[in-house]
Enzyme design. Structure first.
Site, PDB file in Angstrom:
ATOM      1  N   THR A 106       0.891  -1.232   0.115  1.00 38.06           N
ATOM      2  CA  THR A 106      -0.075  -0.007  -0.044  1.00 38.06           C
ATOM      3  C   THR A 106       0.941   0.981   0.065  1.00 38.06           C
ATOM      4  O   THR A 106       1.730   1.419   0.862  1.00 38.06           O
ATOM      5  CB  THR A 106      -0.961   0.087   1.349  1.00 38.06           C
ATOM      6  N   HIS A 144       2.771  -5.618  -4.148  1.00 39.18           N
ATOM      7  CA  HIS A 144       1.256  -6.255  -4.350  1.00 39.18           C
ATOM      8  C   HIS A 144       0.421  -5.544  -5.097  1.00 39.18           C
ATOM      9  O   HIS A 144       0.078  -4.422  -4.914  1.00 39.18           O
ATOM     10  CB  HIS A 144       0.693  -6.261  -2.856  1.00 39.18           C
ATOM     11  N   MET A 168       0.739  -2.265   3.847  1.00 41.77           N
ATOM     12  CA  MET A 168       0.241  -3.098   5.199  1.00 41.77           C
ATOM     13  C   MET A 168       0.812  -4.398   5.307  1.00 41.77           C
ATOM     14  O   MET A 168       1.252  -4.889   4.480  1.00 41.77           O
ATOM     15  CB  MET A 168      -1.245  -3.221   4.659  1.00 41.77           C
TER      16      MET A 168
END
Length: 345
Positions: A163, A188, A280
């Site tokens: 994130t 990600h 995160m």
């Protein structure tokens, strides 16, 4: 703790109702308003002062990107984009993240089980966005000078982010010189997004940025973005080795996993540089620790410059981070580590 005050912006009445139902089911979230288009949303932001905005990409009057750009320039706030898993959706979402959106979710669809899973993820991301630091797009960092030949052929840079990582990578990678050591990146991201992400970065960088392919040789001056969502990315064969994309269960909750990449690079010892950026969770912490214990230089993004200080925090608390560095100083810190004498590895 007060619930996260959330404003939904979407031109579809049915989608607004769906998002409202999903978010309102979480007692930690309060939907304070729903707007059908950006002009109504602008007035609601002024009167309702929400903590987080969920924003549709395509709307009449003013598209989501134009509205996001204005928000981040005039009143930076946490924004979660609602996107579709299409080529167009991927392109727009990457641009939204570059402009400063904290995160994104795909619009809920499919079976009841799919929608329930989407609801859990949406609520998690909205709550995480409320704890994030909103920033108005990537920084323009000074271009780093070309490396001496001896600092190029004996290093591998492994980097992980989540994130806030898209914005961070749009700041960091353009600052690297065209002959920097190979850079292996796990960000990600869904499978539909990573090719577009690599292409966008390639247009802004002096290094060559590609979506990684199985068996590709690892070459200086090239950044390899792990394909999203399907296989893990590893380094095989050492400094002058190749990319291995392999099947396997998620590791640390992710596939591809930062931990998997870092663990594959750890045997290089002092010839490796590990970098963990905003994100995160804890993916990458164990792998970065393995790299440090093997003798690699390891860097973690500082709390003050992270959108979400999760992954770097976990790595720091584990003792995996040798030096904590602000994003603006990260390109120089990476290249300084690359200039150090390796000796025998």
């Amino acid at each position: 703790m007060a619930p996260v005050r959330t404003l939904i912006v979407d031109d579809s009445a049915s989608m607004r109702a769906t998002l409202n139902r999903m978010l309102s089911a979480d007692p930690a979230i309060e939907v304070v308003g729903m707007a059908p288009e950006p002009f109504a949303a602008r007035e609601m932001i002024k009167t309702l002062n929400p903590d987080v905005l969920t924003l549709d990409v395509e709307m009449p009057g003013m598209d989501g990107l134009s509205f996001l750009e204005r928000i981040m320039r005039l009143r930076p706030m946490p924004v979660v984009m609602c996107s579709t898993l299409t080529a167009r959706g991927a392109e727009v979402t990457i641009e939204a993240l570059r402009l400063g959106a904290v995160d994104y979710v795909t619009k809920p669809s499919g079976t009841p089980e799919d929608i329930e899973r989407d609801a859990v993820l949406l609520c998690e991301k909205v709550k995480a966005a409320a704890r994030s630091v909103a920033r108005a797009g990537p920084q323009r960092l000074p271009a780093q000078p070309t490396l001496a030949a001896g600092a190029v052929g004996d290093r591998i840079i492994a980097l992980g982010s989540s994130t806030g990582g898209v914005e961070a990578l749009f700041s960091l990678l353009p600052a690297l010189p065209e002959n920097c050591p190979p850079v292996l990146v796990v960000q990600h991201m869904p499978a539909a997004f990573t090719r577009n992400f690599a292409e966008r970065l390639n247009g802004e960088c002096r290094v060559h940025v590609v979506e990684a392919t199985d068996g590709a040789p690892v070459l200086p001056g090239t950044v390899y973005i792990a394909p999203g969502g399907q296989r893990h990315m590893e380094l095989r064969g050492g400094i002058r080795g190749h990319i291995k994309l392999r099947d396997g269960d998620p590791v640390s909750g992710h596939r591809p996993s930062v931990d998997t990449l870092f663990n594959s690079v750890a045997p290089l010892g002092k010839a490796a540089v590990g970098v963990i950026l905003t994100g995160m969770g804890a993916d990458g912490a164990q792998g970065l620790l393995a790299m440090r214990q093997a003798g690699a230089r390891t860097l973690g993004q500082s709390r003050e410059t992270c959108v979400v200080w999760g992954m770097p925090r976990s790595a720091k608390e584990l003792g995996a981070v040798e030096h904590e560095v602000g994003l603006s100083g990260m390109p120089e810190a990476i290249l300084k580590a690359c200039r150090e004498k390796v000796g025998s590895v």
